[in-house]
Design an enzyme around this catalytic site. Structure first.
Site, short mmCIF file in Angstrom:
data_model
loop_
_atom_site.label_atom_id
_atom_site.label_comp_id
_atom_site.label_asym_id
_atom_site.label_seq_id
_atom_site.Cartn_x
_atom_site.Cartn_y
_atom_site.Cartn_z
CB SER A 102 -0.96 -0.05 1.19
OG SER A 102 -1.94 0.94 1.10
CG ASP A 243 -2.64 4.02 -1.34
OD1 ASP A 243 -3.44 4.03 -2.29
OD2 ASP A 243 -2.74 3.23 -0.38
CG ASP A 245 -2.87 -0.67 -2.37
OD1 ASP A 245 -2.90 0.50 -1.96
OD2 ASP A 245 -3.42 -1.61 -1.77
CG ASP A 247 -6.00 0.72 -0.62
OD1 ASP A 247 -5.20 1.68 -0.57
OD2 ASP A 247 -5.96 -0.25 0.16
#
Length: 451
Positions: A102, A243, A245, A247
């Site tokens: 992340s 960010d 990833d 999400d």
């Protein structure tokens, strides 16, 4: 064996804490735990990753583990975490695996698991997987041979399918909106600019050239300084920061002011209420959301339910109560009608759709929330449970809450992973918040001093 799973999967320094051997064992355990056993065909797994160089190594280990357990694997390559969840559901797969840490720096990596339907795992399933990993460390698992070994296929149009899904959810075209998007040199580098353009926006993409090493490196939702400057330089209507990833979604106004997840949730909640899609006129947030969000929602006739910290707990409440919107101050926003997990690109699309539909600027829309000053002190302790539960500490918390009344609050929370007690205070002024926080923090230190 210590606890493997944190609040969002298994994380660690790639090839040190999170080794290929551990990745393989987790994949095998996940296949045996999550795959249905009464089917007439092999279980199916979807595997994706972000742009970290170590993702290639860990992907190989995960795929080896899954296929050695008899699961067929569909590799979708570099895609956001919510895209992997979406494709897991679309493919009717038994499980999904996302390799990402992340917003963490590049040396870290992680493994996020999804059950059938693209849903995050409840605690009890994670515990079963951990137990299976521990068992597999000492005893061999049942290994299929011959035709029983899983096969691997690559899905080449997964990104296109995901973008089409996202754009199809937008309630209003984005024509006329100019946006700068910071892709964090991560998983959103390709899909975010494409999705925003296809929805009608004029897009300027920054930090969209991942090289395997530069993910989250002074960019993205944890470092929005460059985004602020780019928005002002290009005269954009707003900026959006993802960010590694993708999400998460944070935003920046035309003047470069940050709009956090609390404000984004408020904007979307009002949009959905006006459209009649905010189920029970209720929003779900965590205890870390600013009190200003609760006060703003109350003034608008919207109920706010609070959960423990972590988007997984927001998701659990949304599913259990059949609600339509929830999220975290950090920018994890969940819209269950369109996604099974937090989706930064989806959030960005709907945020801009509200701007386009109302003709209001992001600053005007965000002004519905007046954030109260918030002070957070992390107190090192010998025993975080004792430090938080001491009678003197609890008595001082009660006294402070009575002093602050409806214009402030105190949150005392032992860290889940470190020997810390987090003391968070909100008040009408920063001076008051800091004075109260320091007073309580000192009592916590006294109750459980560091050895």
């Amino acid at each position: 064996m210590g606890r493997l799973f944190g609040t969002d999967g298994v994380r660690g320094r790639a090839n040190a804490d999170l080794t290929p051997e551990l990745a393989l064992a987790l994949a095998v355990a996940a296949a045996h735990t999550l795959a249905e056993t009464d089917r007439s065909h092999p279980p199916l797994a979807v595997v994706g990753r972000d742009t970290r160089a170590s993702g290639e190594m860990l992907e190989a280990a995960v795929v080896a583990g899954l296929t050695s357990a008899g699961a067929n694997v569909v590799r979708v390559g570099v895609l956001p975490t919510p895209a992997v969840a979406f494709l897991t559901a679309e493919a009717k797969a038994d499980l999904g695996v996302m390799l990402s840490a992340s917003h963490n720096p590049m040396p870290d990596n992680g493994i996020k698991l999804f059950a059938a339907g693209g849903h995050k795992l409840p605690d009890e399933i994670e515990m079963q997987i951990e137990a299976a990993v521990e068992t597999n460390a000492t005893t061999a698992w049942d290994r299929p041979i011959g035709a029983g070994v899983g096969r691997v296929h690559d899905l080449l149009d997964g990104a296109d399918h995901y973008v089409q899904h996202l754009v199809g959810t937008v309630p209003h075209r984005l024509d006329g909106i100019k946006v700068v998007v910071d892709c964090a040199n991560g998983a959103a580098a390709e899909v975010a600019p494409v999705a925003y353009r296809e929805a009608g926006a004029e897009v300027i993409a920054i930090h969209a050239e991942p090289d395997g090493l530069n993910i989250n490196d002074d960019c993205g939702s944890n470092h929005i300084e460059a985004l602020r400057a780019a928005v002002v330089e290009h005269g954009a209507h707003l900026g959006i920061a993802h960010d590694g990833d993708a999400d998460r979604c944070l935003a920046v106004t035309a003047d470069g002011d940050e709009v956090d997840g609390d404000q984004v949730m408020a904007i979307l909640a009002l949009a959905m209420r006006d459209a009649g899609t905010l189920t029970q006129d209720t929003l779900v947030a965590t205890v870390m959301s600013n009190l200003g969000l609760r006060l703003a929602m109350s003034a608008q006739g919207i109920r706010l339910i609070e959960t423990k910290v972590g988007d997984r707990y927001v998701l659990e409440e949304l599913r259990a109560s059949g609600l339509a919107l929830g999220g975290e101050q950090s920018g994890h926003i969940v819209m269950p009608a369109h996604a099974t997990t937090g989706d930064g690109v989806l959030t960005g699309l709907h945020l801009m759709a509200r701007m386009a539909a109302t003709g209001q600027s992001l600053a005007e829309l965000a002004s519905v929330v007046t954030k109260l000053p918030q002070v957070l002190i992390n107190v090192p302790v010998g025993d975080r449970t004792v430090g938080a539960a001491a009678l003197a500490v609890r008595a001082e918390v009660e006294r402070a809450e009575a002093e602050l009344g409806e214009t402030g609050r105190v949150l005392l929370r032992p860290s889940g992973t470190e020997p810390l007690v987090r003391v968070m205070v909100e008040a009408a002024t920063e001076a008051t918040a800091r004075e109260v926080a320091e007073r309580i923090a000192e009592l916590v230190r006294t109750a459980s001093p560091v050895a």
